[in-house]
Design a protein around this motif. Structure first.
Motif, mmCIF file in Angstrom:
data_model
loop_
_atom_site.group_PDB
_atom_site.id
_atom_site.type_symbol
_atom_site.label_atom_id
_atom_site.label_comp_id
_atom_site.label_asym_id
_atom_site.label_seq_id
_atom_site.Cartn_x
_atom_site.Cartn_y
_atom_site.Cartn_z
ATOM 1 N N ALA A 1 0.832 -1.212 0.000
ATOM 2 C CA ALA A 1 0.000 0.000 0.000
ATOM 3 C C ALA A 1 0.861 1.255 0.000
ATOM 4 N N LEU A 2 1.983 1.208 0.714
ATOM 5 C CA LEU A 2 2.903 2.346 0.720
ATOM 6 C C LEU A 2 3.468 2.589 -0.677
ATOM 7 N N GLN A 3 3.828 1.512 -1.371
ATOM 8 C CA GLN A 3 4.326 1.668 -2.733
ATOM 9 C C GLN A 3 3.278 2.305 -3.644
ATOM 10 N N LEU A 4 2.032 1.885 -3.503
ATOM 11 C CA LEU A 4 0.966 2.451 -4.321
ATOM 12 C C LEU A 4 0.803 3.943 -4.071
ATOM 13 N N SER A 5 1.041 4.358 -2.833
ATOM 14 C CA SER A 5 0.865 5.774 -2.495
ATOM 15 C C SER A 5 2.074 6.613 -2.870
ATOM 16 N N GLN A 6 3.201 5.961 -3.176
ATOM 17 C CA GLN A 6 4.441 6.676 -3.502
ATOM 18 C C GLN A 6 4.985 6.182 -4.840
ATOM 19 N N PRO A 7 4.491 6.709 -5.956
ATOM 20 C CA PRO A 7 4.993 6.264 -7.265
ATOM 21 C C PRO A 7 6.505 6.427 -7.358
ATOM 22 N N GLY A 8 7.153 5.401 -7.849
ATOM 23 C CA GLY A 8 8.609 5.429 -7.965
ATOM 24 C C GLY A 8 9.321 4.758 -6.818
ATOM 25 N N LEU A 9 8.628 4.475 -5.721
ATOM 26 C CA LEU A 9 9.223 3.745 -4.604
ATOM 27 C C LEU A 9 9.178 2.251 -4.899
ATOM 28 N N ILE A 10 10.305 1.580 -4.745
ATOM 29 C CA ILE A 10 10.403 0.136 -4.998
ATOM 30 C C ILE A 10 10.905 -0.526 -3.716
ATOM 31 N N ILE A 11 10.116 -1.449 -3.171
ATOM 32 C CA ILE A 11 10.503 -2.154 -1.948
ATOM 33 C C ILE A 11 10.794 -3.608 -2.290
ATOM 34 N N ARG A 12 12.040 -4.022 -2.102
ATOM 35 C CA ARG A 12 12.439 -5.431 -2.256
ATOM 36 C C ARG A 12 12.342 -6.081 -0.884
ATOM 37 N N HIS A 13 11.380 -6.948 -0.699
ATOM 38 C CA HIS A 13 11.118 -7.512 0.622
ATOM 39 C C HIS A 13 11.418 -9.001 0.604
ATOM 40 N N ARG A 14 12.365 -9.400 1.428
ATOM 41 C CA ARG A 14 12.758 -10.806 1.529
ATOM 42 C C ARG A 14 12.503 -11.313 2.948
ATOM 43 N N PHE A 15 11.999 -12.549 3.061
ATOM 44 C CA PHE A 15 11.839 -13.200 4.356
ATOM 45 C C PHE A 15 13.065 -14.071 4.603
ATOM 46 N N ALA A 16 13.616 -14.019 5.821
ATOM 47 C CA ALA A 16 14.804 -14.819 6.127
ATOM 48 C C ALA A 16 14.939 -14.970 7.635
ATOM 49 N N PRO A 17 15.625 -16.036 8.095
ATOM 50 C CA PRO A 17 15.906 -16.176 9.530
ATOM 51 C C PRO A 17 16.911 -15.123 9.998
ATOM 52 N N GLY A 18 17.019 -14.989 11.322
ATOM 53 C CA GLY A 18 17.782 -13.891 11.906
ATOM 54 C C GLY A 18 19.214 -13.752 11.421
ATOM 55 N N ALA A 19 19.947 -14.869 11.363
ATOM 56 C CA ALA A 19 21.350 -14.797 10.946
ATOM 57 C C ALA A 19 21.475 -14.264 9.525
ATOM 58 N N GLU A 20 20.557 -14.675 8.643
ATOM 59 C CA GLU A 20 20.588 -14.204 7.261
ATOM 60 C C GLU A 20 20.173 -12.746 7.160
ATOM 61 N N VAL A 21 19.236 -12.320 8.009
ATOM 62 C CA VAL A 21 18.851 -10.908 8.039
ATOM 63 C C VAL A 21 20.065 -10.045 8.355
ATOM 64 N N GLN A 22 20.786 -10.412 9.396
ATOM 65 C CA GLN A 22 21.950 -9.643 9.810
ATOM 66 C C GLN A 22 23.008 -9.615 8.718
ATOM 67 N N GLN A 23 23.281 -10.764 8.118
ATOM 68 C CA GLN A 23 24.327 -10.829 7.098
ATOM 69 C C GLN A 23 23.944 -10.057 5.844
ATOM 70 N N ALA A 24 22.655 -10.071 5.484
ATOM 71 C CA ALA A 24 22.208 -9.355 4.294
ATOM 72 C C ALA A 24 22.424 -7.856 4.435
ATOM 73 N N VAL A 25 22.220 -7.327 5.638
ATOM 74 C CA VAL A 25 22.457 -5.905 5.859
ATOM 75 C C VAL A 25 23.963 -5.616 5.916
ATOM 76 N N LEU A 26 24.719 -6.509 6.540
ATOM 77 C CA LEU A 26 26.171 -6.330 6.577
ATOM 78 C C LEU A 26 26.785 -6.378 5.186
#
Length: 297
Positions: free
Chosen positions: A110-135
């Protein structure tokens, strides 16, 4: 200055432990990766121990890897500065656990629909992978159920999430024997979560491993379907339960001493978030806090 392509091949080998997998990750041929490493070794001496599996770096290789990582961070900082940081258009990479991710997904669309041009890449992952993906700088924002101690990450508390014992609607759960009759629907974190919560509900219980296992799923979006069908009970974070469509088919056991996890938003500490990342983070905070306030049962 050392060739950046050579250093990227060294980084890929350090990540994967293999010339073949490094080449696949970089979209190159194995011969090209090998040539890059040979060129580094012609200049600096041996950098990769080829006799080990997985491959390992020599001390010289480790020094070059540190240098390559510094360049990667510097380039990312440069890109952040070059981009129009006051713009809400562009890419935001977000990685979250499945439970909070399920609750956030529709609201972020819904946020993307309200903000044309905003692209959200959303991935589900366990905690260790979340941390490593940001690092690794492959995602801008992450959500964790624990506060990381890595100084490269900034963490801020955004919400709380209780664990819940969920069972089929119409069943009675008063004693340990009721759980034995139902059986347990397991998932990757199921036994750990159940152990924590059942110790509050049923002190001195013989343990979740003594309960019959009636099913397993590694997809949090599917986990409550067998519960709704009466096949067993499970223990999940509240946001996963709240995202389930058939609320009338399930029930939650009330606990006088709940087990509550803190949710943390994480991002790299070296540079500030740009405007679109801040927008997404505030939407995450708002959505989770509204869900916590509603406490749909």
């Amino acid at each position: 200055m050392t060739n950046l392509n050579w250093l990227q091949s060294l980084q890929a080998i350090a990540r994967t432990g293999s010339f073949t997998r490094a080449a696949e990750q970089l979209g190159l041929t194995q011969a090209a990766v090998s040539q890059h490493i040979r060129q580094l070794e012609d200049q600096y001496g041996c950098v990769v121990l080829r006799s080990l599996r997985p491959l390992a770096l020599t001390p010289t290789g480790q020094l070059l890897l540190s240098y390559a990582d510094e360049i990667t961070v510097a380039n990312e900082c440069l890109q952040q500065r070059l981009q129009a940081n006051d713009s809400l258009q562009g890419d935001v990479g977000l990685v979250t656990p499945g439970s909070s991710g399920l609750l956030l997904y529709a609201d972020l669309l819904a946020l993307q629909l309200s903000q044309p041009g905003l692209i959200i890449r959303h991935r589900f992952a366990p905690g260790a992978e979340v941390q490593q993906a940001v690092l690794d700088n492959s995602y801008h924002l992450g959500v964790l159920t624990f506060k990381p101690d890595d100084p490269r990450l900034y963490a801020e508390e955004i919400a709380e999430e209780p664990l819940e014992l969920v069972y089929p609607a119409g069943y009675q759960v008063r004693e340990w024997q009721d759980l034995q009759r139902l059986g347990f629907i397991n998932h990757p974190d199921g036994k750990a979560m159940a152990t924590r919560l059942l110790s509050r509900h049923f002190p001195g219980n013989p343990g979740v491993t003594t309960l019959p296992c009636k099913g397993y799923s590694n997809q949090v979006s599917l986990l409550l379907q067998p519960v709704a069908l009466g096949l067993g009970f499970t223990v999940v974070p509240r946001y996963a339960r709240q995202a389930f469509a058939a609320q009338d088919k399930i029930a939650v056991l009330q606990c006088g001493q709940p087990v509550i996890d803190t949710l943390w938003a994480i991002y790299r500490a070296e540079w500030p978030l740009n405007a679109r990342c801040r927008l997404v983070l505030e939407r995450i905070r708002s959505t989770l806090n509204q869900a916590a306030a509603s406490q749909i049962q």
